[in-house]
Write a protein that holds these residues in place. Sequence first.
Motif, PDB file in Angstrom:
ATOM      1  N   THR A  52    -125.303 -12.750   8.749  1.00  0.00           N
ATOM      2  CA  THR A  52    -126.672 -12.378   9.112  1.00  0.00           C
ATOM      3  C   THR A  52    -126.791 -12.174  10.621  1.00  0.00           C
ATOM      4  OG1 THR A  52    -127.490 -13.674   7.250  1.00  0.00           O
ATOM      5  CG2 THR A  52    -129.084 -13.094   8.963  1.00  0.00           C
ATOM      6  N   HIS A 105    -125.785  -6.422  15.651  1.00  0.00           N
ATOM      7  CA  HIS A 105    -125.450  -4.993  15.575  1.00  0.00           C
ATOM      8  C   HIS A 105    -126.716  -4.142  15.712  1.00  0.00           C
ATOM      9  CE1 HIS A 105    -123.331  -1.382  14.470  1.00  0.00           C
ATOM     10  NE2 HIS A 105    -124.202  -1.158  13.504  1.00  0.00           N
ATOM     11  N   THR A 106    -127.800  -4.588  15.084  1.00  0.00           N
ATOM     12  CA  THR A 106    -129.059  -3.857  15.184  1.00  0.00           C
ATOM     13  C   THR A 106    -129.551  -3.823  16.626  1.00  0.00           C
ATOM     14  OG1 THR A 106    -129.633  -4.540  12.942  1.00  0.00           O
ATOM     15  CG2 THR A 106    -131.432  -3.765  14.344  1.00  0.00           C
ATOM     16  N   VAL A 107    -129.482  -4.966  17.295  1.00  0.00           N
ATOM     17  CA  VAL A 107    -129.940  -5.030  18.695  1.00  0.00           C
ATOM     18  C   VAL A 107    -129.072  -4.137  19.567  1.00  0.00           C
ATOM     19  CG1 VAL A 107    -130.090  -6.556  20.700  1.00  0.00           C
ATOM     20  CG2 VAL A 107    -130.970  -7.315  18.497  1.00  0.00           C
ATOM     21  N   GLY A 142    -125.167  -8.932  11.666  1.00  0.00           N
ATOM     22  CA  GLY A 142    -125.991  -7.767  11.332  1.00  0.00           C
ATOM     23  C   GLY A 142    -127.129  -7.584  12.313  1.00  0.00           C
ATOM     24  N   ARG A 143    -127.785  -8.683  12.658  1.00  0.00           N
ATOM     25  CA  ARG A 143    -128.900  -8.587  13.619  1.00  0.00           C
ATOM     26  C   ARG A 143    -128.400  -8.203  15.002  1.00  0.00           C
ATOM     27  NH1 ARG A 143    -132.499 -13.728  11.561  1.00  0.00           N
ATOM     28  NH2 ARG A 143    -133.078 -12.793   9.578  1.00  0.00           N
ATOM     29  N   THR A 154    -127.314  -1.489  18.732  1.00  0.00           N
ATOM     30  CA  THR A 154    -127.519  -0.064  18.486  1.00  0.00           C
ATOM     31  C   THR A 154    -128.842   0.399  19.063  1.00  0.00           C
ATOM     32  OG1 THR A 154    -128.366  -0.576  16.279  1.00  0.00           O
ATOM     33  CG2 THR A 154    -126.062   0.068  16.454  1.00  0.00           C
ATOM     34  N   ARG A 155    -129.832  -0.477  19.100  1.00  0.00           N
ATOM     35  CA  ARG A 155    -131.106  -0.100  19.743  1.00  0.00           C
ATOM     36  C   ARG A 155    -130.903   0.122  21.230  1.00  0.00           C
ATOM     37  NH1 ARG A 155    -135.247  -4.464  17.299  1.00  0.00           N
ATOM     38  NH2 ARG A 155    -135.142  -3.793  15.150  1.00  0.00           N
ATOM     39  N   GLN A 156    -130.108  -0.738  21.869  1.00  0.00           N
ATOM     40  CA  GLN A 156    -129.896  -0.613  23.309  1.00  0.00           C
ATOM     41  C   GLN A 156    -129.059   0.618  23.633  1.00  0.00           C
ATOM     42  OE1 GLN A 156    -128.219  -4.270  24.686  1.00  0.00           O
ATOM     43  NE2 GLN A 156    -130.152  -5.362  24.607  1.00  0.00           N
TER      44      GLN A 156
END
Length: 131
Positions: free
Chosen positions: A67, A73-75, A70-71, A77-79
């Motif tokens: 988990t 990775h999300t952060v 995954g989070r 990719t946003r940056q």
Amino acid sequence: MTAAGVVTIIAVAIAVLVLAGYLIGVVFALRRVSSRLDEVATGLAVVADKTAPIGPVVGQINRDLTTVAGRLHTVLTRQRAPKAPPPPKPRTPTTPRAATTPAHAQPELPAPWVVAPRARVEGMPNSPADR
């Protein structure tokens, strides 16, 4: 029987004895290896019994870290995503500079931003005034 026959029989007997000696040595070595492997197998069974309760805990840790990964990775990719340029700021009317002001001159700062000139500190190398 001739001398050559006797020598041949003695040579074959010596060869058989030498091979038998090596094979007996191999048998003893394999018995030692077998007993050591039995000890290792017993030790591994004890380790497996003592570490059995760790399995569910490791599974929970793995789920939590999945988990988190995954989070993260999300952060990330946003940056890394290209950002839209900010909207242009409205232009404010400015007063033209006087013709005597050189282009490289610094603009005048408001009163709270005025910085006092650097003073030379006596006896101190690399004084601010020396820079």
